[in-house]
Design a protein around this motif. Structure first.
Motif, PDB file in Angstrom:
ATOM      1  N   HIS A  19       0.529  -0.953   0.125  1.00 31.71           N
ATOM      2  CA  HIS A  19       0.111  -0.036  -0.151  1.00 31.71           C
ATOM      3  C   HIS A  19       1.362   1.310  -0.157  1.00 31.71           C
ATOM      4  O   HIS A  19       2.011   1.037   0.672  1.00 31.71           O
ATOM      5  N   ASP A  21       0.285   5.566  -0.301  1.00 31.51           N
ATOM      6  CA  ASP A  21      -0.139   6.609  -0.699  1.00 31.51           C
ATOM      7  C   ASP A  21       1.504   7.753  -0.747  1.00 31.51           C
ATOM      8  O   ASP A  21       2.005   7.950  -0.642  1.00 31.51           O
ATOM      9  N   SER A  35      -3.708   6.502  -4.363  1.00 30.86           N
ATOM     10  CA  SER A  35      -3.498   5.966  -3.025  1.00 30.86           C
ATOM     11  C   SER A  35      -3.162   4.544  -4.356  1.00 30.86           C
ATOM     12  O   SER A  35      -3.985   4.050  -5.168  1.00 30.86           O
ATOM     13  N   HIS A  53     -10.926   8.162  -1.475  1.00 25.54           N
ATOM     14  CA  HIS A  53      -9.952   7.724  -0.798  1.00 25.54           C
ATOM     15  C   HIS A  53     -10.600   6.924   0.414  1.00 25.54           C
ATOM     16  O   HIS A  53     -11.381   7.961   1.231  1.00 25.54           O
ATOM     17  N   GLY A  54     -10.673   6.089   1.167  1.00 25.07           N
ATOM     18  CA  GLY A  54     -11.271   5.730   2.557  1.00 25.07           C
ATOM     19  C   GLY A  54     -13.034   5.368   1.866  1.00 25.07           C
ATOM     20  O   GLY A  54     -13.550   5.180   3.285  1.00 25.07           O
ATOM     21  N   THR A  55     -13.547   5.962   1.023  1.00 23.54           N
ATOM     22  CA  THR A  55     -15.146   5.667   1.120  1.00 23.54           C
ATOM     23  C   THR A  55     -15.396   4.226   0.689  1.00 23.54           C
ATOM     24  O   THR A  55     -14.485   3.320  -0.097  1.00 23.54           O
ATOM     25  N   ASP A  59     -13.294   1.229  -1.427  1.00 22.81           N
ATOM     26  CA  ASP A  59     -12.266   0.081  -0.788  1.00 22.81           C
ATOM     27  C   ASP A  59     -12.803  -1.222  -0.941  1.00 22.81           C
ATOM     28  O   ASP A  59     -12.338  -2.311  -0.562  1.00 22.81           O
ATOM     29  N   ASP A  75      -8.622  10.988  -4.976  1.00 25.61           N
ATOM     30  CA  ASP A  75      -8.889  12.452  -4.828  1.00 25.61           C
ATOM     31  C   ASP A  75      -9.572  13.054  -6.227  1.00 25.61           C
ATOM     32  O   ASP A  75      -8.730  13.703  -6.228  1.00 25.61           O
ATOM     33  N   GLY A  80     -11.960  14.913  -1.105  1.00 30.26           N
ATOM     34  CA  GLY A  80     -11.111  13.666   0.233  1.00 30.26           C
ATOM     35  C   GLY A  80      -9.772  14.725   0.133  1.00 30.26           C
ATOM     36  O   GLY A  80     -10.159  16.322   1.459  1.00 30.26           O
TER      37      GLY A  80
END
Length: 286
Positions: A19, A21, A35, A53-55, A59, A75, A80
């Protein structure tokens, strides 16, 4: 030339990144949050109006793809962790996408869902070097004049936001662009976390209407696209959504439309993975 800056996590030495970022800088200097995870052929995934990112939707897609693909998400500007430089334009959105693609080594394919499909199409038409693209249910209205460029609804949304009426902008977008029934919109207001997230991005919804060509299929924009494109839709949505996907495929040279049984506007991520796997066998554009 777009450039990468300050990755938050580096890949392990000698291996594929688990991973990462990082930030890329778009042509106008706007920082775009990126990401990346997984290994294999590179895929840039562009989600819907509220996806970054993160929604949850993003994901789930990333989780379904990362064991076979190098999945890159970002984003979009104004959302974001990305920046937002005035004035906004479709060209700036394309430059952002180009900066993301330029930061990825090797051939890159695209997956676009909902409004993200419109972003990918704009990028393809402008020459962003994708080899192939899978698009899920871009919410065009096939019955709208395909040669029009109706900005009235976008102006309407901007007016609501400028006047501090973010809830009205969100309701109008959900209803008119996505066809969400009013009772479902009312139910969303009863979930404080969800409603706050929807309101937070109200200021960029008019941009999405403009990216989507005023909700009409952008025939002149897509006519120059020369890469393989799969346009997919589910059979669980209203007929206009499937009609829009079919109309887009008809306007896109060399593309085709596939209807997937049992799926609606937010597809099962495993179904989207299957579409990507199958379409990856189609020769990419040189």
């Amino acid at each position: 030339m777009p450039r990468s800056t300050h990755p938050d996590q580096h890949p392990p030495s000698g291996g594929a990144p688990d991973h990462v970022d990082r930030t890329v800088v778009s042509a106008d200097g706007t920082p775009i949050a990126v990401s990346e995870t997984g290994s294999g052929p590179a895929l840039v995934v562009v989600g819907g109006a509220w996806d970054h990112h993160g929604t949850p939707a993003v994901d789930k897609i990333v989780a379904a793809l990362r064991d076979g693909y190098r999945v890159v998400t970002y984003d979009r500007r104004g959302r974001g962790a990305s920046g937002d430089t005035a004035p906004w334009s479709i060209d700036r959105e394309v430059e952002d996408l180009a900066a993301v693609v330029a930061s990825v080594d090797g051939p890159v394919d695209a997956v676009g869902s909902c409004v993200g499909a419109g972003v990918v199409l704009r990028g393809l038409a402008a020459g962003v070097p994708f080899g192939r693209a899978v698009l899920w249910e871009p919410p065009y209205r096939a019955t709208v004049d395909p040669h029009g460029d109706d900005v009235l609804f976008a102006d309407f949304l901007d007016g609501h936001v400028a006047a501090g009426r973010r809830p009205q902008a969100v309701r109008a977008f959900l209803s008119r662009v996505l066809g969400v029934p009013i009772p479902f919109i009312a139910a969303a207001r009863l979930k404080p976390g969800l409603w706050r997230a929807l309101l937070a991005d109200a200021h960029v919804l008019a941009r999405d209407v403009r990216v989507l060509n005023g909700l009409s299929v952008p025939e002149r924009v897509v006519a120059s696209i020369g890469v393989p494109v799969l346009v997919a839709s589910g059979d669980g949505d209203p007929e206009w959504m499937r009609g829009a996907a079919a109309a887009l495929a008809e306007a896109l040279p060399g593309s085709h439309h596939l209807v997937v049984a049992g799926q609606a506007h937010v597809p099962d991520a495993r179904v989207l993975r299957d579409l990507v796997d199958r379409f990856a066998e189609v020769p990419a554009a040189e």
